[in-house]
Scaffold this motif. Structure first.
Motif, PDB file in Angstrom:
ATOM      1  N   ARG A   9      41.609  16.600  -9.026  1.00 33.72           N
ATOM      2  CA  ARG A   9      41.596  16.657  -7.569  1.00 33.72           C
ATOM      3  C   ARG A   9      40.161  16.687  -7.054  1.00 33.72           C
ATOM      4  N   THR A  10      40.035  16.499  -5.748  1.00 35.70           N
ATOM      5  CA  THR A  10      38.727  16.503  -5.100  1.00 35.70           C
ATOM      6  C   THR A  10      38.785  17.376  -3.847  1.00 35.70           C
ATOM      7  N   ALA A  11      37.616  17.721  -3.339  1.00 33.39           N
ATOM      8  CA  ALA A  11      37.522  18.426  -2.058  1.00 33.39           C
ATOM      9  C   ALA A  11      36.272  17.933  -1.349  1.00 33.39           C
ATOM     10  N   THR A  12      36.358  17.761  -0.045  1.00 34.22           N
ATOM     11  CA  THR A  12      35.209  17.279   0.723  1.00 34.22           C
ATOM     12  C   THR A  12      34.552  18.438   1.466  1.00 34.22           C
ATOM     13  N   PHE A  71      39.923   9.811  -3.355  1.00 35.69           N
ATOM     14  CA  PHE A  71      38.807   9.247  -4.110  1.00 35.69           C
ATOM     15  C   PHE A  71      39.239   8.583  -5.411  1.00 35.69           C
ATOM     16  N   PHE A  72      40.359   9.003  -5.971  1.00 36.91           N
ATOM     17  CA  PHE A  72      40.721   8.527  -7.307  1.00 36.91           C
ATOM     18  C   PHE A  72      41.450   7.181  -7.272  1.00 36.91           C
ATOM     19  N   THR A  73      41.247   6.419  -8.352  1.00 35.84           N
ATOM     20  CA  THR A  73      42.071   5.240  -8.578  1.00 35.84           C
ATOM     21  C   THR A  73      43.503   5.707  -8.868  1.00 35.84           C
ATOM     22  N   GLU A  74      44.434   4.768  -8.843  1.00 34.76           N
ATOM     23  CA  GLU A  74      45.836   5.146  -9.022  1.00 34.76           C
ATOM     24  C   GLU A  74      46.090   5.831 -10.356  1.00 34.76           C
ATOM     25  N   HIS A  99      34.767  -1.762  -0.606  1.00 36.35           N
ATOM     26  CA  HIS A  99      34.777  -3.002  -1.392  1.00 36.35           C
ATOM     27  C   HIS A  99      35.208  -2.767  -2.835  1.00 36.35           C
ATOM     28  N   GLY A 100      35.726  -1.602  -3.131  1.00 36.07           N
ATOM     29  CA  GLY A 100      36.351  -1.379  -4.432  1.00 36.07           C
ATOM     30  C   GLY A 100      35.436  -1.022  -5.589  1.00 36.07           C
ATOM     31  N   ALA A 101      34.227  -0.540  -5.321  1.00 33.34           N
ATOM     32  CA  ALA A 101      33.364  -0.103  -6.424  1.00 33.34           C
ATOM     33  C   ALA A 101      34.058   1.019  -7.203  1.00 33.34           C
ATOM     34  N   ILE A 102      33.925   0.961  -8.532  1.00 33.37           N
ATOM     35  CA  ILE A 102      34.548   1.949  -9.415  1.00 33.37           C
ATOM     36  C   ILE A 102      33.461   2.830 -10.012  1.00 33.37           C
ATOM     37  N   TYR A 103      33.680   4.140  -9.987  1.00 35.47           N
ATOM     38  CA  TYR A 103      32.690   5.094 -10.494  1.00 35.47           C
ATOM     39  C   TYR A 103      33.306   6.013 -11.538  1.00 35.47           C
ATOM     40  N   GLU A 104      32.485   6.383 -12.541  1.00 31.54           N
ATOM     41  CA  GLU A 104      32.909   7.397 -13.501  1.00 31.54           C
ATOM     42  C   GLU A 104      32.820   8.766 -12.830  1.00 31.54           C
TER      43      GLU A 104
END
Ligand code: FES
Length: 114
Positions: A18-21, A63-66, A76-81
């Motif tokens: 999970r994430t938090a802003t 923030f996460f991919t599916e 624009h769909g940039a993917i990050y580790e």
């Protein structure tokens, strides 16, 4: 207690995957960031894509991919580790999200200005 230039939250409120802003006041400027809990570790980044600088989350706190294995910029769909902030696909391959200092104070996450 919150002091300027610092954001605190209970670590338990950001479970694995999970994430938090949050917003921070840094040098008189408000900056947006997020914390991600991934693979047993917490990481904090500015919410600013390395490509054009827009926030990653079109829908707040998404923030996460599916598959939950990477972070994705909604523009624009940039993917990050999640653990390194490295862009591995999309228009800014090889660039990174800007990391923010993060520490654990007991059970509390503490993020500070760079
Ligand atoms: S602004 Fe994030 S991929 Fe273009």
């Amino acid at each position: 207690m919150t002091t300027p230039g610092e954001w605190r939250c209970a670590a338990a409120s950001v479970p694995p995957g999970r994430t938090a802003t949050f917003r921070l006041e840094c040098g008189g400027r408000r900056v947006s960031g997020f914390v991600v809990n991934f693979d047993g570790g917490y990481h904090a980044y500015l919410n600013r894509c390395a490509h054009v600088g827009t926030p990653l989350d079109l829908w707040p706190n998404e923030f996460f991919t599916e598959d939950g294995r990477a972070l994705i910029c909604s523009t624009h769909g940039a993917i990050y580790e999640p653990a390194t902030g490295l862009c591995t696909a999309g228009p800014c391959v090889g660039d990174r999200l800007s990391r923010l200092p993060l520490r654990l104070d007991g059970d509390t996450l503490v993020v500070t200005c760079p």
